[in-house]
Design a protein around this motif. Sequence first.
Motif, PDB file in Angstrom:
ATOM      1  N   VAL A   1       0.852  -1.186   0.000  1.00  0.00           N
ATOM      2  CA  VAL A   1       0.000   0.000   0.000  1.00  0.00           C
ATOM      3  C   VAL A   1       0.889   1.238   0.000  1.00  0.00           C
ATOM      4  CG1 VAL A   1      -1.826  -1.196   1.284  1.00  0.00           C
ATOM      5  CG2 VAL A   1      -0.144   0.201   2.516  1.00  0.00           C
TER       6      VAL A   1
ATOM      7  N   THR B   1      -2.615  -2.262  -5.538  1.00  0.00           N
ATOM      8  CA  THR B   1      -2.845  -2.038  -4.114  1.00  0.00           C
ATOM      9  C   THR B   1      -2.172  -0.759  -3.639  1.00  0.00           C
ATOM     10  OG1 THR B   1      -2.900  -4.439  -3.869  1.00  0.00           O
ATOM     11  CG2 THR B   1      -2.751  -3.159  -1.850  1.00  0.00           C
TER      12      THR B   1
ATOM     13  N   VAL C   1      -1.781  -9.307  -1.454  1.00  0.00           N
ATOM     14  CA  VAL C   1      -2.398  -8.211  -0.729  1.00  0.00           C
ATOM     15  C   VAL C   1      -2.331  -8.492   0.774  1.00  0.00           C
ATOM     16  CG1 VAL C   1      -4.547  -6.948  -0.330  1.00  0.00           C
ATOM     17  CG2 VAL C   1      -3.908  -7.605  -2.646  1.00  0.00           C
ATOM     18  N   SER C   2      -2.671  -9.722   1.144  1.00  0.00           N
ATOM     19  CA  SER C   2      -2.704 -10.082   2.567  1.00  0.00           C
ATOM     20  C   SER C   2      -1.358  -9.919   3.248  1.00  0.00           C
ATOM     21  CB  SER C   2      -3.181 -11.522   2.734  1.00  0.00           C
ATOM     22  OG  SER C   2      -4.512 -11.675   2.292  1.00  0.00           O
TER      23      SER C   2
ATOM     24  N   MET D   1      -9.999  -9.007   2.446  1.00  0.00           N
ATOM     25  CA  MET D   1      -9.305  -7.908   1.778  1.00  0.00           C
ATOM     26  C   MET D   1     -10.068  -7.369   0.576  1.00  0.00           C
ATOM     27  SD  MET D   1      -6.520  -7.253   3.510  1.00  0.00           S
ATOM     28  CE  MET D   1      -7.731  -7.439   4.814  1.00  0.00           C
ATOM     29  N   PHE D   2     -11.083  -8.134   0.128  1.00  0.00           N
ATOM     30  CA  PHE D   2     -11.854  -7.702  -1.045  1.00  0.00           C
ATOM     31  C   PHE D   2     -13.352  -7.636  -0.740  1.00  0.00           C
ATOM     32  CE2 PHE D   2      -7.809  -9.113  -2.622  1.00  0.00           C
ATOM     33  CZ  PHE D   2      -7.484  -8.114  -3.527  1.00  0.00           C
TER      34      PHE D   2
ATOM     35  N   SER E   1     -10.604  -2.474  -2.985  1.00  0.00           N
ATOM     36  CA  SER E   1      -9.225  -2.443  -2.501  1.00  0.00           C
ATOM     37  C   SER E   1      -8.550  -1.152  -2.944  1.00  0.00           C
ATOM     38  CB  SER E   1      -8.472  -3.659  -3.061  1.00  0.00           C
ATOM     39  OG  SER E   1      -7.156  -3.719  -2.578  1.00  0.00           O
ATOM     40  N   PRO E   2      -7.732  -0.540  -2.076  1.00  0.00           N
ATOM     41  CA  PRO E   2      -7.169  -1.050  -0.828  1.00  0.00           C
ATOM     42  C   PRO E   2      -7.847  -0.561   0.455  1.00  0.00           C
ATOM     43  CG  PRO E   2      -5.859   0.804  -1.520  1.00  0.00           C
ATOM     44  CD  PRO E   2      -6.971   0.669  -2.537  1.00  0.00           C
TER      45      PRO E   2
ATOM     46  N   VAL F   1      -7.555  -3.300   3.222  1.00  0.00           N
ATOM     47  CA  VAL F   1      -6.188  -3.595   3.660  1.00  0.00           C
ATOM     48  C   VAL F   1      -5.623  -2.419   4.464  1.00  0.00           C
ATOM     49  CG1 VAL F   1      -5.050  -2.862   1.519  1.00  0.00           C
ATOM     50  CG2 VAL F   1      -3.925  -4.505   3.001  1.00  0.00           C
ATOM     51  N   LYS F   2      -5.950  -1.199   4.097  1.00  0.00           N
ATOM     52  CA  LYS F   2      -5.469  -0.057   4.885  1.00  0.00           C
ATOM     53  C   LYS F   2      -6.138  -0.038   6.268  1.00  0.00           C
ATOM     54  CE  LYS F   2      -3.443   3.234   1.716  1.00  0.00           C
ATOM     55  NZ  LYS F   2      -3.436   4.603   1.181  1.00  0.00           N
TER      56      LYS F   2
ATOM     57  N   ALA G   1     -13.139   1.458   3.858  1.00  0.00           N
ATOM     58  CA  ALA G   1     -13.939   0.244   3.926  1.00  0.00           C
ATOM     59  C   ALA G   1     -15.261   0.509   4.650  1.00  0.00           C
ATOM     60  CB  ALA G   1     -13.156  -0.849   4.641  1.00  0.00           C
TER      61      ALA G   1
ATOM     62  N   SER H   1     -17.479  -4.412   5.761  1.00  0.00           N
ATOM     63  CA  SER H   1     -16.131  -4.847   5.409  1.00  0.00           C
ATOM     64  C   SER H   1     -15.221  -4.828   6.628  1.00  0.00           C
ATOM     65  CB  SER H   1     -15.561  -3.936   4.313  1.00  0.00           C
ATOM     66  OG  SER H   1     -14.222  -4.287   4.002  1.00  0.00           O
TER      67      SER H   1
END
Length: 293
Positions: free
Chosen positions: A10, A44, A206-207, A244-245, A249-250, A253-254, A275, A279
Amino acid sequence: MFSGSIPALVTPFRNGILAEQDYRDLVEWQIAEGSAALVPCGTTGEAATLTKDEHFEVVRICADQAKGRVPVLAGAGSNDTRVAIANVHAARESGADAVLMVPPYYNRPSQEGIFRHFEAVAEATDLPIVLYNVPGRTVTDIQPATMARIVAAFGSRFLGVKDATGQLGRVSEQRAGCGANFIQLSGNDETALAFNAMGGTGCISVSANVAPRLCAEFQAAWAAGDTAKALELHDRLYPLHLAMFTDASPGPVKYALGKVRPGFPGELRLPMTEASDASRAAVDAALEHAGLI
């Protein structure tokens, strides 16, 4: 050059500006946790919302912080062949070891156009290239026969592929067409175990932004032939891969990074947004399942 767990990093922002120290800290943590290489300025990394100067400043910071401890694979694709060539030159000047390149998006070139795009890049530059095939985003698919043609024409210049087609049979097709030494990296965390079983050697993940040590241990277990351990880690990480999805994204993940690294900025650039509540709940549950919180 590329195998194992490779995070698609990221890009942190604070008040709309690249947060350099947060990024350096993220790179340092990733290396300490066992990530095998780093990808700055991929999807990402919100590359689509970075200016050209910002893009290659991110690459420069990543390479400077890594200091050769792990290779840096910089995103450098474009739907304009001239821009793609300029991007590869800029990536080299910024310290990248290789570039990750999508085929031209939006234009929807033919397979001949895809081949000629990469031909022009290869003839104008000398940095190693990893192809990135992600039809869900580019609406352009590098067919196995075209990939084999690219590799046959330019050999070791094209090191391998990040395959995000979701079609596991492509691993066998691409190995048959491109040779056993052609590096194949999964572009989808949730199918990385099956991808490796078909002949892949790692994942651009991504993870791994959130769980770098677990993702590295998963890849190491598979490489060592410890399939039971790899399956155990896959099951532990699987809900996180899906979480993560659960939103664009992202964003997820953030949010997740802010949970495992308190204080990490969750800011995104429009049109990407934070998100959703649903999520976030999915991310929280997945982090707990993985033992990360």
